[in-house]
Design an enzyme around this catalytic site. Sequence first.
Site, mmCIF file in Angstrom:
data_model
loop_
_atom_site.group_PDB
_atom_site.id
_atom_site.type_symbol
_atom_site.label_atom_id
_atom_site.label_comp_id
_atom_site.label_asym_id
_atom_site.label_seq_id
_atom_site.Cartn_x
_atom_site.Cartn_y
_atom_site.Cartn_z
ATOM 1 N N TYR A 1 -1.138 -14.652 -3.986
ATOM 2 C CA TYR A 1 -1.899 -13.495 -3.476
ATOM 3 C C TYR A 1 -2.136 -12.467 -4.584
ATOM 4 C CZ TYR A 1 -2.578 -8.820 -1.563
ATOM 5 O OH TYR A 1 -3.039 -7.542 -1.354
ATOM 6 N N THR B 1 -4.300 -3.645 -4.991
ATOM 7 C CA THR B 1 -2.907 -3.463 -4.596
ATOM 8 C C THR B 1 -2.018 -3.152 -5.802
ATOM 9 O OG1 THR B 1 -1.006 -4.695 -3.761
ATOM 10 C CG2 THR B 1 -2.753 -5.997 -4.705
ATOM 11 N N ASP B 2 -0.892 -2.497 -5.525
ATOM 12 C CA ASP B 2 0.081 -2.248 -6.599
ATOM 13 C C ASP B 2 0.754 -3.546 -7.065
ATOM 14 O OD1 ASP B 2 1.634 -2.690 -4.325
ATOM 15 O OD2 ASP B 2 2.796 -0.837 -4.485
ATOM 16 N N GLU B 3 0.623 -4.612 -6.267
ATOM 17 C CA GLU B 3 1.299 -5.869 -6.620
ATOM 18 C C GLU B 3 0.759 -6.499 -7.892
ATOM 19 O OE1 GLU B 3 1.973 -8.772 -3.684
ATOM 20 O OE2 GLU B 3 2.279 -7.315 -2.091
ATOM 21 N N LYS C 1 -5.590 -11.118 -6.541
ATOM 22 C CA LYS C 1 -6.023 -9.710 -6.523
ATOM 23 C C LYS C 1 -6.172 -9.196 -7.960
ATOM 24 C CE LYS C 1 -6.696 -7.298 -3.535
ATOM 25 N NZ LYS C 1 -7.904 -7.035 -2.694
HETATM 26 P P1 NAD Z 1 -5.979 -7.788 6.565
HETATM 27 O O1 NAD Z 1 -5.522 -9.179 6.307
HETATM 28 O O2 NAD Z 1 -5.444 -7.037 7.740
HETATM 29 O O3 NAD Z 1 -7.581 -7.750 6.707
HETATM 30 C C1 NAD Z 1 -8.410 -8.515 5.883
HETATM 31 C C2 NAD Z 1 -9.798 -8.566 6.559
HETATM 32 O O4 NAD Z 1 -10.662 -9.310 5.686
HETATM 33 C C3 NAD Z 1 -9.784 -9.292 7.906
HETATM 34 O O5 NAD Z 1 -10.543 -8.570 8.845
HETATM 35 C C4 NAD Z 1 -10.434 -10.637 7.594
HETATM 36 O O6 NAD Z 1 -11.110 -11.203 8.701
HETATM 37 C C5 NAD Z 1 -11.385 -10.250 6.479
HETATM 38 N N1 NAD Z 1 -11.746 -11.403 5.612
HETATM 39 C C6 NAD Z 1 -10.896 -12.312 5.057
HETATM 40 N N2 NAD Z 1 -11.594 -13.208 4.332
HETATM 41 C C7 NAD Z 1 -12.910 -12.842 4.423
HETATM 42 C C8 NAD Z 1 -14.112 -13.364 3.883
HETATM 43 N N3 NAD Z 1 -14.118 -14.464 3.111
HETATM 44 N N4 NAD Z 1 -15.272 -12.741 4.162
HETATM 45 C C9 NAD Z 1 -15.284 -11.622 4.956
HETATM 46 N N5 NAD Z 1 -14.183 -11.102 5.506
HETATM 47 C C10 NAD Z 1 -13.008 -11.692 5.235
HETATM 48 O O7 NAD Z 1 -5.715 -7.007 5.221
HETATM 49 P P2 NAD Z 1 -5.316 -5.481 4.977
HETATM 50 O O8 NAD Z 1 -3.856 -5.359 4.982
HETATM 51 O O9 NAD Z 1 -6.149 -4.634 5.844
HETATM 52 O O10 NAD Z 1 -5.806 -5.330 3.457
HETATM 53 C C11 NAD Z 1 -7.142 -4.950 3.164
HETATM 54 C C12 NAD Z 1 -7.304 -4.828 1.669
HETATM 55 O O11 NAD Z 1 -6.374 -3.873 1.162
HETATM 56 C C13 NAD Z 1 -7.023 -6.115 0.899
HETATM 57 O O12 NAD Z 1 -7.945 -6.192 -0.164
HETATM 58 C C14 NAD Z 1 -5.614 -5.929 0.370
HETATM 59 O O13 NAD Z 1 -5.423 -6.659 -0.821
HETATM 60 C C15 NAD Z 1 -5.588 -4.440 0.127
HETATM 61 N N6 NAD Z 1 -4.283 -3.787 0.191
HETATM 62 C C16 NAD Z 1 -3.468 -3.966 1.282
HETATM 63 C C17 NAD Z 1 -2.269 -3.265 1.367
HETATM 64 C C18 NAD Z 1 -1.362 -3.387 2.569
HETATM 65 O O14 NAD Z 1 -0.280 -2.804 2.573
HETATM 66 N N7 NAD Z 1 -1.722 -4.098 3.618
HETATM 67 C C19 NAD Z 1 -1.889 -2.404 0.326
HETATM 68 C C20 NAD Z 1 -2.736 -2.270 -0.795
HETATM 69 C C21 NAD Z 1 -3.938 -2.954 -0.837
HETATM 70 O O1 DAU Z 2 2.199 -3.509 -2.001
HETATM 71 C C1 DAU Z 2 0.998 -3.707 -1.335
HETATM 72 C C2 DAU Z 2 1.035 -5.017 -0.583
HETATM 73 O O2 DAU Z 2 1.849 -4.796 0.563
HETATM 74 C C3 DAU Z 2 -0.351 -5.513 -0.171
HETATM 75 O O3 DAU Z 2 -1.061 -5.844 -1.333
HETATM 76 C C4 DAU Z 2 -0.262 -6.729 0.738
HETATM 77 O O4 DAU Z 2 -1.547 -7.073 1.208
HETATM 78 C C5 DAU Z 2 0.626 -6.383 1.919
HETATM 79 O O5 DAU Z 2 0.801 -7.524 2.743
HETATM 80 C C6 DAU Z 2 1.980 -5.890 1.425
HETATM 81 O O6 DAU Z 2 2.711 -6.950 0.770
HETATM 82 P P1 DAU Z 2 4.287 -7.187 1.014
HETATM 83 O O7 DAU Z 2 4.579 -8.587 0.674
HETATM 84 O O8 DAU Z 2 5.074 -6.097 0.386
HETATM 85 O O9 DAU Z 2 4.309 -6.919 2.625
HETATM 86 P P2 DAU Z 2 5.040 -7.652 3.833
HETATM 87 O O10 DAU Z 2 4.743 -6.825 5.037
HETATM 88 O O11 DAU Z 2 4.769 -9.100 3.893
HETATM 89 O O12 DAU Z 2 6.579 -7.470 3.455
HETATM 90 C C7 DAU Z 2 7.150 -6.200 3.147
HETATM 91 C C8 DAU Z 2 8.583 -6.434 2.699
HETATM 92 O O13 DAU Z 2 9.358 -6.885 3.818
HETATM 93 C C9 DAU Z 2 8.721 -7.520 1.650
HETATM 94 O O14 DAU Z 2 9.775 -7.152 0.769
HETATM 95 C C10 DAU Z 2 9.126 -8.769 2.443
HETATM 96 C C11 DAU Z 2 9.935 -8.171 3.571
HETATM 97 N N1 DAU Z 2 9.925 -8.896 4.872
HETATM 98 C C12 DAU Z 2 8.714 -9.263 5.395
HETATM 99 C C13 DAU Z 2 8.653 -9.861 6.628
HETATM 100 C C14 DAU Z 2 7.329 -10.299 7.220
HETATM 101 C C15 DAU Z 2 11.100 -9.073 5.562
HETATM 102 O O15 DAU Z 2 12.216 -8.714 5.113
HETATM 103 N N2 DAU Z 2 11.049 -9.662 6.804
HETATM 104 C C16 DAU Z 2 9.871 -10.075 7.362
HETATM 105 O O16 DAU Z 2 9.884 -10.586 8.499
#
Ligand code: NAD
Ligand code: DAU
Length: 338
Positions: free
Chosen positions: A154, A127-129, A158
């Site tokens: 988190y 992630t960019d985080e 990562k």
């Molecule tokens: P998500 O929470 O929707 O999915 C995570 C999946 O991993 C789920 O299906 C869960 O059951 C599985 N999981 C969790 N713990 C596990 C374990 N111990 N063994 C096997 N499976 C397990 O997450 P997402 O948003 O799809 O993110 C997927 C990946 O992408 C993560 O590595 C996250 O850090 C990365 N990522 C997410 C975002 C975003 O915007 N959501 C952006 C950049 C990177």
């Molecule tokens: O940048 C990549 C990341 O993006 C991934 O690594 C993470 O897995 C993914 O969850 C996401 O993280 P954020 O914390 O940015 O996403 P989230 O959807 O939780 O929140 C997005 C923004 O919205 C953040 O600034 C918090 C805000 N927020 C979130 C929720 C749930 C609100 O204002 N209201 C809300 O109800």
Amino acid sequence: MTSPHLLVTGGAGFIGSNFVHHVLAHTDARVTVLDKLTYAGSSASLAGLPEDRVRLVEGDIADVALVDELVAPLTGEGDAIVHYAAESHNDNSLNDPSPFLQTNLLGTYTLLEAARKHGTRLHHISTDEVYGDLELDDPERFTEHTPYNPSSPYSSTKAGSDLLVRAWVRSFDVRATISNCSNNYGPRQHVEKFIPRQITNLLDGIRPRLYGKGENVRDWIHADDHSSAVLTILEKGRLGETYLIGADGEKSNKEVVELILQQMGRESDDYDHVTDRPGHDLRYAIDSTKLREELGWTPAYRDFEAGLAATIDWYRANEEWWRGQKAETEAKYAKAGQ
Ligand code: NAD
Ligand code: DAU
């Protein structure tokens, strides 16, 4: 020649399942999904995919014996582990960091050891985080050279997992690549996350909830574009390298909520400000020049408003997919004053 075999960890989650759908549509690879099916994973996200090409194994990436059994056969040309599994939600990591350490660090370590033992290629999804946050007016965006500076349990786990991958590349010649992507949106995202939470709130007659002033900026990319980028890195990426994935999609949270309200036929100020997230990162922004120039990748979704409208349509049409998650998720937020 046999078709490549991919082990996709976390393939029943939001982005992992998108990747599995993408691979099925654009390659002839076979996929084994290893997923613990935590609250964030659902076999419904893989429904309808052909059983002769996709197998779901329910299990933990930190289970050494199971991981060894699944990685051992991955020795053919194009075979790889594509590692999405993680605890992924910042708010949860603030309530209880423990599963984040277990899965994101020990789980990644377990996969790396299996990749080392069997000589298997691994692509690590990050992630960019890991880079911390930017000021709103910072002219620089994150690049592959930005120092790590994570803020939350988190993002720090990562960051730790990325460093493990780099160490296993350098010390043990593991054939790995890393990608760090910005915020994804699209179908099948858990309703705890920002965009689906607001859409499903509105479908339930609840006003959207904006943390703090809503000035925080996220750099949105459609999950399909994340998947095409990962496939490109698997095909053409240089081993040992890190690639940043982004689609120039910066928007403040307030702008996104206003767009959702407009697209769902409501007044654009019809939302509530709620308690801010502790340590809330202000802004993320990705410079994906390396991926675009070195590997020739470009995003296909260039119109955020159109992608958002399609995402809203998906949640309207697929209530049975998200309904079971909603009450528990909102109860957790209510406890935190959010
Ligand atoms: P998500 O929470 O929707 O999915 C995570 C999946 O991993 C789920 O299906 C869960 O059951 C599985 N999981 C969790 N713990 C596990 C374990 N111990 N063994 C096997 N499976 C397990 O997450 P997402 O948003 O799809 O993110 C997927 C990946 O992408 C993560 O590595 C996250 O850090 C990365 N990522 C997410 C975002 C975003 O915007 N959501 C952006 C950049 C990177
Ligand atoms: O940048 C990549 C990341 O993006 C991934 O690594 C993470 O897995 C993914 O969850 C996401 O993280 P954020 O914390 O940015 O996403 P989230 O959807 O939780 O929140 C997005 C923004 O919205 C953040 O600034 C918090 C805000 N927020 C979130 C929720 C749930 C609100 O204002 N209201 C809300 O109800």
